[in-house]
Design a protein around this motif. Sequence first.
Motif, PDB file in Angstrom:
ATOM      1  N   GLN A 181      61.842  -3.034  -1.514  1.00  0.00           N
ATOM      2  CA  GLN A 181      61.225  -3.271  -0.209  1.00  0.00           C
ATOM      3  C   GLN A 181      61.642  -2.186   0.755  1.00  0.00           C
ATOM      4  O   GLN A 181      62.761  -1.658   0.688  1.00  0.00           O
ATOM      5  CB  GLN A 181      61.640  -4.647   0.332  1.00  0.00           C
ATOM      6  N   GLY A 220      65.300  -8.581  -1.431  1.00  0.00           N
ATOM      7  CA  GLY A 220      64.705  -7.903  -0.302  1.00  0.00           C
ATOM      8  C   GLY A 220      65.660  -7.741   0.868  1.00  0.00           C
ATOM      9  O   GLY A 220      66.790  -8.227   0.864  1.00  0.00           O
ATOM     10  N   LYS A 294      61.841 -10.736  -1.510  1.00  0.00           N
ATOM     11  CA  LYS A 294      61.545  -9.990  -0.285  1.00  0.00           C
ATOM     12  C   LYS A 294      61.906 -10.862   0.905  1.00  0.00           C
ATOM     13  O   LYS A 294      61.886 -12.093   0.815  1.00  0.00           O
ATOM     14  CB  LYS A 294      60.065  -9.590  -0.203  1.00  0.00           C
ATOM     15  N   THR A 305      60.928 -15.970   3.029  1.00  0.00           N
ATOM     16  CA  THR A 305      60.979 -15.450   1.678  1.00  0.00           C
ATOM     17  C   THR A 305      60.280 -16.431   0.759  1.00  0.00           C
ATOM     18  O   THR A 305      59.859 -17.516   1.189  1.00  0.00           O
ATOM     19  CB  THR A 305      62.428 -15.214   1.217  1.00  0.00           C
TER      20      THR A 305
END
Length: 1127
Positions: A181, A220, A294, A305
């Motif tokens: 990410q 992430g 992420k 998330t």
Amino acid sequence: MTFVPVIPEAYSHVLAEFESLDPLLTALRLDSSRLKCTSIAVSRKWLALGSTGGGLNLIQKDGWKQRLFLSHREGAITQIACCSHDDDYVAVATSQGLVVVWELNQERRGKPERIHVSSEHKGRKVTALCWDTAVLRVFVGDHAGKVSAIKLSTLKQVKAAAAFVMFPVQTIITVDSCVVQLDYLDGRLLVSSLTRSFLCDTEREKFWKIGNKERDGEYGACFFPGKFAGGQQPLIYCARPGSRMWEVNFDGEVLSTHQFKKLLSLPPLPVITTRSEPQYDPAVGSSQSLSFPKLLHLSEHCVLTWTEKGIYIFIPQNIQVLLWSEVKDIQDVAVYKNELFCLHFNGKISHLSLLSVERCVERLLRRGLWDLAARTCCLFQNSIITSRARKTLTADKLEHLKSQLDLITCSELISQLDELILKFEPLDSACSSRRSSISSHESFSILDSGIYRIISSRRGSQSEEDSCSLHSQTFSEDERLREFASPQEEEQPEQDCGTNRNDDNVSHGPVMSETDKSEAFLPFSIPLPFRSPSPLVSLQAVKESVSCFVRKTTEKIGTLHASPELKETFESKDVDQAHEEEANAVTCHLEEDAEEKEISQLPEEDRLQELRAETAEAMTKLLDPLVLFEPKSLRTALQKWLSQLEKTFALKGPAGISSSSSLPVKLSPDVHLLSESEERGLDEDSEEEKRNSLGIEETGGHTACESVSSLSEPLGDIFRVYSPYTISNSLEKDLSELTTLCLELSVLTSVVDSTGGHVDCASQQLSPEVLACRFLKKYFFLLDLKRARESIKISYTNSPCVWDTFVEGLKEMARSNPAYTEMEDRDLPTALQLLDDSVPSDSPLLIAFATRLYDRFGESALRAFIKFYPSISPSDIAQLCRHHPAQFLAYLDSLVKSRPEDQWPSFLEFLLQPESLRLDWLLLAVSHDAPPSTSTVDDEGHPRPHSHLLSWGYSQLILLLIKLPADFTTKEKMTDICKSYGFWPGYLTLCLELERRREAFTNIVHLNDLSLMGGDKGWIPETLEEWKLLLHLLQNRSTQPAPQEPLNGSLSDGPAPINVGNVALLLAKALGPDQAWALLQECGLALELSAKFTRTCDILRIAERRQRALIQGMLEKCDRFLWSQQA
């Protein structure tokens, strides 16, 4: 119709799907097996959908009308990124690794144009795209770890008729694994890979690794803008294994670790959708150890998330789970404000909205979805009956909703709505105030120990006269936050994301405005969610409520106090954590305690005021170079300040809190409750304190030294691990700096004042170790634990009692963490996992937990502590197992070998701080798991034959220590250690470095192994003198008795021996046969040579003649060639 279960928790928000995007996908022909959606992005204006056919569909969110279709022949669309500050730009990545940037030209109503195509990542899989937030720049990351930036110039400014614009591509960073990410904010680029996260300053071209611990998998990271972080700098949140997040500041330093594993054990909330009826099963729910692929910043205070199981929304600053809902098979999620667009693996798209419960019901009512609205009301009764929700969703609206339901099919639903409407009372009724004051679960929670923890914002107690002026409405902290945001919500109802959900496991940091501070509040911090038109009526209702509340509280606490098995449990807190936790309790005697508190606060404030002034003066002196760099002046300034510190904290007990009362004591948010052991110590010593105080008053004959010492001494071995006073953050920071500096400079007693000041007579006769232990016990709560730990290891290396005292203090602090007691019944792997989940990786409390595990599991626990390096360093382990040095040696060897082999030397050199550890570790390594000295050294002190081939348990570690750079004196000492213990490989290596070649050849002859003189690393004499020395050593050995039988068996079983014949062959190869023969004759060894030597010499002579002839022929050819070129 079935009964709708009521969700027990007062959840404030819910995910809702009001419309299906399936018709849109059908219209775009993205619902077939051949062509489906592969990527998604969203901005203020557009919803962007990429397809397997290489098409990019841009749909206008207003009305869901398709406006643009952009085709790409470079392959399927894998990533899309819309420019956040200019909707006219969009970037896409294709399956071939190309990045295409489009300018849509919507303002000029022109055709979209490709303004750049980047082939920097061609042939690779682009895994992340991200736009700069201020300029036209796109950041690209791929599966190989490369991150590049494409800097664009807007065609609106520089476009010419036939101009060719070049846009440079810059490589920002190359990380060690796939880029998971990217995120960008205010000049900083955040890169999250499979192993760790990196922070890049794109302007200064600086890079930082975030945290010390690596990870393995897709995790992430995202920015949390500063305007939502309390006006401070932006924060960073990085996903960690086991449902954890790191909270990181804008400079890349980890502030704290948030654990959500237990908070996620609640059942999932249903998604409000027309596709199915909302279902809630309270029996479902277990602790979830998840990996967050992420992290996305959502709305204002939230981070979102998802996993293959569902969607999770957190309020990380409060360590809360706002909600989690089951949404299956999510491939990717795009967010804009409070809107979520979920792309599923089958190509379908879900459009969800994060709304407060009352807003969700209002939308359902506007759309005429009566049945779904009624079910939502019944599910979220606890949220709807709150005063905040009742302002939006009134009883009249619920009556209207009930009238729209079918009497036959919805009878159960109607009856539940009736019960809900009955719970609605006028907001200004006295009985409503009484119920809201006492029974509201949003106001307080009852802990297992019987203590009432107030969840509302911080309030002070008032007298009855002040209570009569109660005209203003009072809400809980979270209700105030949402009420403050209500004007904006009326304009943008979609953006409501309050934080009013309470959790017993989480303490909330108070947020108070100026108006909050000026409002009148009642004792016990009980919020009154009403606005009474009559102060007298309100006051009467409040008196009845408080009386009932105090009576029930007294009974409850009295019952719980009688049980000896009950313990107070409190949440663990990281020493470096930026957020403070609240611990509020209520007492029985309301009016008396309030008056006593007002009286006692005055001297406490006076004492702190004197300490504050003295601290400010000391900090000012430290800024003066004449004081800071003059040891005597610096110590004088610290001693003067320490005198005031001792006076300030002399009148309190070990933790500054009296334990004579059996009822809980109300503490300020900056003061922590005593641990169980401290309470026991206070109970035992309270009577003795009273007797001592009476004795002083009666006799009056004690000296000033004795009186002051008796007040300032800690009681027994109890630590002051928490502050007895409420200390502001700025003062606490200065106190910590000065206290730690006193420990580092060994300023452990105050200055002796002849004018009648504080005099510490007894301390003058105590040793520095005892003074240090006393200092640690008295001021442990003020120390910077990380600096204190390093100072103790350096200054008190030979005083283990100081280290033990420090560890005991850490244990006292660790007892407030439930994991500390839970470890007692766990096996080692489970206990380590519990430690990893419960304690931040950089917390000094890890030492206390490690000590507890070592006491239980011994050496097996030491090897497991490798994963906690560098938070637990080798020096900590050396102190931990100083009575068992072999265990430390095993830990050190395992720690070094945990790194790649090529990093062993550099890593070991890094660990050798201070340098004096080198000899200690070497001596430890050669004396453990080593062969007996009788096997390596003979009676005369010479090496036994072949003893260098014996097995040493830590031979690799010894050789690493030997080969590291060091000064000449250290190398000589290491040589003596190796010789005395018979570690001959290291001894010979050191002799080579120290140019002690004569000594080395002497020992090589005794070792009797020809391989030591062969190969690339062999010991070959370099001069005639060295060859003569070697031959004379062999000649002398031949006159002595036969060599002893080697340890491995007979001489024929071992390596080739060092004798005259073998050495003569080496001599002939090194110097040539003729010179070798002459030297052997000179030494009188020619007669001892064998026929093999003669043949070898003949072969060498032939080879030498041929080589000479070959060289001569080549030189002649070169000569002829050069002459021909001149001609």
